[in-house]
Design an enzyme around this catalytic site. Sequence first.
Site, PDB file in Angstrom:
ATOM      1  N   HIS A 214       0.838  -1.191   0.000  1.00 11.62           N
ATOM      2  CA  HIS A 214       0.000   0.000   0.000  1.00 11.62           C
ATOM      3  C   HIS A 214       0.876   1.245   0.000  1.00 11.62           C
ATOM      4  CE1 HIS A 214      -3.099  -2.870   0.943  1.00 11.62           C
ATOM      5  NE2 HIS A 214      -2.479  -3.199   2.056  1.00 11.62           N
TER       6      HIS A 214
ATOM      7  N   GLU B 298      -1.379  -0.518   8.331  1.00 13.81           N
ATOM      8  CA  GLU B 298      -2.333  -1.475   8.891  1.00 13.81           C
ATOM      9  C   GLU B 298      -1.649  -2.429   9.867  1.00 13.81           C
ATOM     10  OE1 GLU B 298      -3.968  -3.859   5.706  1.00 13.81           O
ATOM     11  OE2 GLU B 298      -2.014  -4.209   4.840  1.00 13.81           O
TER      12      GLU B 298
ATOM     13  N   HIS C 127       3.571  -7.585   1.324  1.00 15.57           N
ATOM     14  CA  HIS C 127       2.996  -8.534   2.282  1.00 15.57           C
ATOM     15  C   HIS C 127       1.922  -9.398   1.624  1.00 15.57           C
ATOM     16  CE1 HIS C 127       0.393  -4.927   2.539  1.00 15.57           C
ATOM     17  NE2 HIS C 127      -0.582  -5.804   2.664  1.00 15.57           N
TER      18      HIS C 127
ATOM     19  N   ARG D 141      -1.356  -4.602  -6.206  1.00 17.16           N
ATOM     20  CA  ARG D 141      -1.143  -6.045  -6.302  1.00 17.16           C
ATOM     21  C   ARG D 141       0.016  -6.285  -7.270  1.00 17.16           C
ATOM     22  NH1 ARG D 141      -5.896  -7.463  -8.537  1.00 17.16           N
ATOM     23  NH2 ARG D 141      -6.971  -7.390  -6.557  1.00 17.16           N
TER      24      ARG D 141
END
Length: 323
Positions: free
Chosen positions: A105, A122, A180, A200
């Site tokens: 991200h 996150e 991740h 992605r």
Amino acid sequence: MKNEFYPLLFEPIFKDRIWGGTRLQSVLNKNIPNTTTGESWELSAVPGDVSVVSKGAFQGKGLDVLLDEFPSEILGTKVYEQFGKQFPLLFKYLDAREDLSIQLHPNDELAQKRHNSFGKTEMWYVLQADPDSRIIVGFKNPSSPEEYLQHLEDKTLVSILNEIPAQKGDVFFLETGTIHAIGSGIVIAEIQQTSDITYRIYDFDRKDANGNTRELHVDLALEAINYNTVEAKKEYSQTLNKSNPVVSCPYFKTNVLPLEGVVSKHKTNESFVVYMCTDGNVDIRVNNQTYSFQKGDTVLLPAIITDYQLIGEASLLEIFIPY
């Protein structure tokens, strides 16, 4: 005014995913719509996916409507000052029946410039993990755009990434730019900035039911990746009936609270508090009223509620904005 507000529970927003399964039902008692349900968005103000209150006086009202009517009372004086009427966090449960795509991200600066969005810092809390399950987080050794692109082209990207065994109770903190992926056989609680921006970069060449591969964002990711190694796994203590710090960053603070009996809480009105019940049952007593919640529930405690009690036997994640 104060007595109008109570702990708020919302209708889950379910997301069908190519990697999803049925454990949001079997582990967290969610009434999922199908056998490939990958996500339950518990508390969201993402446009198009705004949470709706499921019980009480505000039942049927959207979070956006409540924030428009009562911004300071719900968000908190400091949160409202900083974010206006935006809800700054997004809370989810995820069921990875299969590996998720390898992704990352962007940070606030890139996300604002490219998407007019927050970035996406996150954290994950593992609720269930099959034996030998693992997560992918960051590089094994410091890397570079050139090395990364070469391995991506050769379909050997996983060989230079760090794979960590996952167990129930593990916490992983993922700063923006960290590559991740959640591995198969894992159910997690996810706390993140309000953003749905994901780059992605590799999807194991999977195809959907129509034979199509999913979109990749290799070029967008290049500038956003952190090519250094990271220490994502967080150790924490689990003192009974105490708020044990796990993650503290500018965007949110998360504590683990193992509850057995009664805990009285007093806080300021600067920020809301969210409780994710990851095990057991908890009652929240506010103004001599008792509200009952169970494993899998995510509860928003409006900031105006400054004194309350937690009662029961449960494991709780306690999240708020730090000031």
